[in-house]
Design a protein around this motif. Sequence first.
Motif, PDB file in Angstrom:
ATOM      1  N   PRO A 143       1.163  -1.206   0.377  1.00  0.00           N
ATOM      2  CA  PRO A 143       0.108   0.165   0.093  1.00  0.00           C
ATOM      3  C   PRO A 143       0.864   1.462  -0.476  1.00  0.00           C
ATOM      4  O   PRO A 143       2.449   0.901   0.475  1.00  0.00           O
ATOM      5  CB  PRO A 143      -0.842  -0.065   1.009  1.00  0.00           C
ATOM      6  N   ASN A 144       0.121   2.779  -0.422  1.00  0.00           N
ATOM      7  CA  ASN A 144       0.560   3.688  -0.249  1.00  0.00           C
ATOM      8  C   ASN A 144       0.126   4.255   1.422  1.00  0.00           C
ATOM      9  O   ASN A 144      -0.369   3.328   2.096  1.00  0.00           O
ATOM     10  CB  ASN A 144       0.727   4.421  -1.346  1.00  0.00           C
ATOM     11  N   HIS A 145       1.075   5.194   1.795  1.00  0.00           N
ATOM     12  CA  HIS A 145       1.124   5.952   3.006  1.00  0.00           C
ATOM     13  C   HIS A 145      -0.591   6.218   3.235  1.00  0.00           C
ATOM     14  O   HIS A 145      -0.512   5.702   3.928  1.00  0.00           O
ATOM     15  CB  HIS A 145       1.561   7.235   3.351  1.00  0.00           C
ATOM     16  N   PHE A 146      -1.451   6.553   2.161  1.00  0.00           N
ATOM     17  CA  PHE A 146      -2.875   6.581   2.286  1.00  0.00           C
ATOM     18  C   PHE A 146      -3.533   5.292   2.908  1.00  0.00           C
ATOM     19  O   PHE A 146      -4.456   5.564   3.566  1.00  0.00           O
ATOM     20  CB  PHE A 146      -3.180   7.584   1.293  1.00  0.00           C
ATOM     21  N   GLU A 147      -2.804   4.146   2.012  1.00  0.00           N
ATOM     22  CA  GLU A 147      -4.287   3.496   1.550  1.00  0.00           C
ATOM     23  C   GLU A 147      -4.179   1.950   2.888  1.00  0.00           C
ATOM     24  O   GLU A 147      -4.771   1.573   3.540  1.00  0.00           O
ATOM     25  CB  GLU A 147      -3.898   2.909   0.625  1.00  0.00           C
ATOM     26  N   LEU A 148      -2.326   2.647   3.715  1.00  0.00           N
ATOM     27  CA  LEU A 148      -1.926   2.039   4.103  1.00  0.00           C
ATOM     28  C   LEU A 148      -3.225   2.438   5.761  1.00  0.00           C
ATOM     29  O   LEU A 148      -3.355   2.053   6.744  1.00  0.00           O
ATOM     30  CB  LEU A 148      -0.444   2.102   4.841  1.00  0.00           C
ATOM     31  N   ASP A 149      -3.143   4.105   5.832  1.00  0.00           N
ATOM     32  CA  ASP A 149      -4.132   4.227   7.140  1.00  0.00           C
ATOM     33  C   ASP A 149      -5.267   3.810   6.996  1.00  0.00           C
ATOM     34  O   ASP A 149      -6.083   3.169   7.995  1.00  0.00           O
ATOM     35  CB  ASP A 149      -3.931   5.711   7.042  1.00  0.00           C
ATOM     36  N   PHE A 150      -5.860   3.800   5.581  1.00  0.00           N
ATOM     37  CA  PHE A 150      -6.970   3.069   5.728  1.00  0.00           C
ATOM     38  C   PHE A 150      -7.392   1.304   6.124  1.00  0.00           C
ATOM     39  O   PHE A 150      -8.181   1.864   7.044  1.00  0.00           O
ATOM     40  CB  PHE A 150      -7.983   3.093   4.399  1.00  0.00           C
ATOM     41  N   LEU A 151      -6.132   0.790   5.848  1.00  0.00           N
ATOM     42  CA  LEU A 151      -6.168  -0.220   6.004  1.00  0.00           C
ATOM     43  C   LEU A 151      -6.478  -0.393   7.214  1.00  0.00           C
ATOM     44  O   LEU A 151      -6.852  -1.051   8.136  1.00  0.00           O
ATOM     45  CB  LEU A 151      -5.062  -1.087   5.645  1.00  0.00           C
ATOM     46  N   ALA A 152      -5.892   0.960   8.653  1.00  0.00           N
ATOM     47  CA  ALA A 152      -5.293   0.523   9.755  1.00  0.00           C
ATOM     48  C   ALA A 152      -6.035   1.293  10.815  1.00  0.00           C
ATOM     49  O   ALA A 152      -6.302   1.244  11.512  1.00  0.00           O
ATOM     50  CB  ALA A 152      -3.637   0.981  10.136  1.00  0.00           C
ATOM     51  N   GLY A 153      -7.399   1.848  10.085  1.00  0.00           N
ATOM     52  CA  GLY A 153      -7.900   2.538  10.472  1.00  0.00           C
ATOM     53  C   GLY A 153      -7.721   3.973  10.901  1.00  0.00           C
ATOM     54  O   GLY A 153      -7.957   3.647  12.724  1.00  0.00           O
ATOM     55  N   THR A 154      -6.332   4.630  11.093  1.00  0.00           N
ATOM     56  CA  THR A 154      -6.012   5.562  11.699  1.00  0.00           C
ATOM     57  C   THR A 154      -5.459   6.601  10.407  1.00  0.00           C
ATOM     58  O   THR A 154      -5.302   6.149   9.687  1.00  0.00           O
ATOM     59  CB  THR A 154      -5.116   5.190  12.535  1.00  0.00           C
ATOM     60  N   THR A 155      -4.754   7.689  11.497  1.00  0.00           N
ATOM     61  CA  THR A 155      -3.857   8.445  10.690  1.00  0.00           C
ATOM     62  C   THR A 155      -2.686   8.792  11.258  1.00  0.00           C
ATOM     63  O   THR A 155      -2.342   9.128  12.217  1.00  0.00           O
ATOM     64  CB  THR A 155      -4.699   9.958  10.695  1.00  0.00           C
ATOM     65  N   THR A 156      -2.086   8.454  10.290  1.00  0.00           N
ATOM     66  CA  THR A 156      -0.228   8.127  10.768  1.00  0.00           C
ATOM     67  C   THR A 156       0.371   9.884  10.560  1.00  0.00           C
ATOM     68  O   THR A 156       0.321   9.551   9.271  1.00  0.00           O
ATOM     69  CB  THR A 156       1.005   6.994  10.530  1.00  0.00           C
ATOM     70  N   ARG A 157       0.797  10.352  11.573  1.00  0.00           N
ATOM     71  CA  ARG A 157       2.065  11.214  11.146  1.00  0.00           C
ATOM     72  C   ARG A 157       4.121  10.886  11.825  1.00  0.00           C
ATOM     73  O   ARG A 157       4.573  11.629  11.106  1.00  0.00           O
ATOM     74  CB  ARG A 157       1.358  12.454  11.934  1.00  0.00           C
ATOM     75  N   THR A 158       4.169  10.427  12.117  1.00  0.00           N
ATOM     76  CA  THR A 158       5.096  10.276  12.676  1.00  0.00           C
ATOM     77  C   THR A 158       5.574   8.192  12.590  1.00  0.00           C
ATOM     78  O   THR A 158       5.232   7.909  11.578  1.00  0.00           O
ATOM     79  CB  THR A 158       5.359  10.330  14.088  1.00  0.00           C
ATOM     80  N   LEU A 159       7.133   8.063  11.449  1.00  0.00           N
ATOM     81  CA  LEU A 159       7.645   7.008  11.902  1.00  0.00           C
ATOM     82  C   LEU A 159       6.995   5.577  12.793  1.00  0.00           C
ATOM     83  O   LEU A 159       6.506   4.563  12.320  1.00  0.00           O
ATOM     84  CB  LEU A 159       9.243   6.633  11.516  1.00  0.00           C
ATOM     85  N   ASP A 160       6.855   5.904  13.900  1.00  0.00           N
ATOM     86  CA  ASP A 160       6.777   5.564  14.979  1.00  0.00           C
ATOM     87  C   ASP A 160       5.177   4.975  14.736  1.00  0.00           C
ATOM     88  O   ASP A 160       5.101   3.626  15.124  1.00  0.00           O
ATOM     89  CB  ASP A 160       6.960   6.079  16.297  1.00  0.00           C
ATOM     90  N   GLU A 161       3.986   5.649  13.861  1.00  0.00           N
ATOM     91  CA  GLU A 161       2.838   5.790  14.410  1.00  0.00           C
ATOM     92  C   GLU A 161       2.704   5.091  13.037  1.00  0.00           C
ATOM     93  O   GLU A 161       1.035   4.292  12.771  1.00  0.00           O
ATOM     94  CB  GLU A 161       1.993   7.416  13.815  1.00  0.00           C
ATOM     95  N   VAL A 162       3.349   5.359  11.869  1.00  0.00           N
ATOM     96  CA  VAL A 162       3.274   4.333  10.684  1.00  0.00           C
ATOM     97  C   VAL A 162       3.417   2.793  11.013  1.00  0.00           C
ATOM     98  O   VAL A 162       3.133   1.438  10.456  1.00  0.00           O
ATOM     99  CB  VAL A 162       4.685   4.892   9.549  1.00  0.00           C
TER     100      VAL A 162
END
Length: 283
Positions: A143-162
Motif C-alpha cells: 500500500p501507499n501511505h494513504f492506503e495503509l492509514d485506511f487499512l489500519a483505521g488510523t492517521t499516521t504522522r510519525t514513523l513510529d505511528e506508521v
Amino acid sequence: MKVLSIQSSVAYGHVGNSAAVFPLQRLGHEVWPVLTVHFSNHTGYGAWRGPLLDPADIAEVIAGIDDRGVLGEADAVLSGYQGDAAVGAVVLDTVARVKALNPDAIYCCDPVMGDVGRGMFVRPGIPEFMRDTVVPAADVITPNHFELDFLAGTTTRTLDEVLAAVDVVRARGPRDVLVTSVLHDDVPPDHLDVVAVSDEGAWAVTTPLLPIHPNGCGDVTAALYLAHLRSTGSPEEALVRTTASVFAVIEATVAAGTREIQLVAAQEAIAHPPPGFTARRLR
C-alpha cells in the motif's frame, strides 16, 4: 519464478500488467498475464476505449491455464487494481487454487484504493472489500501511505505511528508489507520514505521527491518488490533494489518529459538496480 499476474492492461502506456509484466521478465521471471480490462490507455487521461472483462471470462482464462496442468507451477499470484468485488473473488479463488496445488506459493496484493490529495478513487464498497477480505488473504501487500492509514483505521504522522499501523495490518494476515510514498514529520523536505516490514524487522529508504506523479509506478513497485523478495529472501535487500529501480524509472520519465513512465528506456536499471540507496533499520 513463475508469476500469475491478474491485472488490467492498456495498449498505450504502462499501468497494471502493462507495467508489471516487462520488469518481471527483464529480471528473468516467467509471467502469465491475465487481463481484467483491455483499455486503449489508462483512465487518468479522462477518456479511454476498450472492454472491461467479465469476471466469468477472467475465471475461464485461469481455468484454461489449470487445464494445462501448470497452475501448480506458479510461485506467486500478483494482483493490483480491483474495480469490482466479483473480480476480487476470482482473484481469491485463484490464490486458493494455486496454494492448494503449491503450498509454497505466495500472494502479493497491491491494494489500490486511493492516494493523498485524491482520496479514494475506487467504487464505493471496494475499500472495505480490500480491507476486510482481500488483504487478510495476502502474504505480501504494497500500500501507499494513504492506503495503509485506511487499512489500519488510523492517521499516521510519525514513523513510529506508521510502524504501529503496519503492525495492525500484519496482525490480520500479510507478513510482508511495503509502504510507499511515506511522508512523516521527520522526513527531510522534498523527500519521502519507503518502508518495509516483515517478521525479520523493519527498514526505510529515503529518496528525493521528484516533481512528477505518473501512473503505473505502484504497479511496477509491487512487481519488483515481489520479485526481489522472492529471489533474495531479504526484505531489506528487496526494499533497496526496488526503490533504486523505481527511482531510476521516474528519473528517466522526468528527463524525457513524458506522461507515461519510461520502462523500456530505464530497463537496465530494472535488470541491474543502480547503487546509491541504503536502508536504515528501524527495529
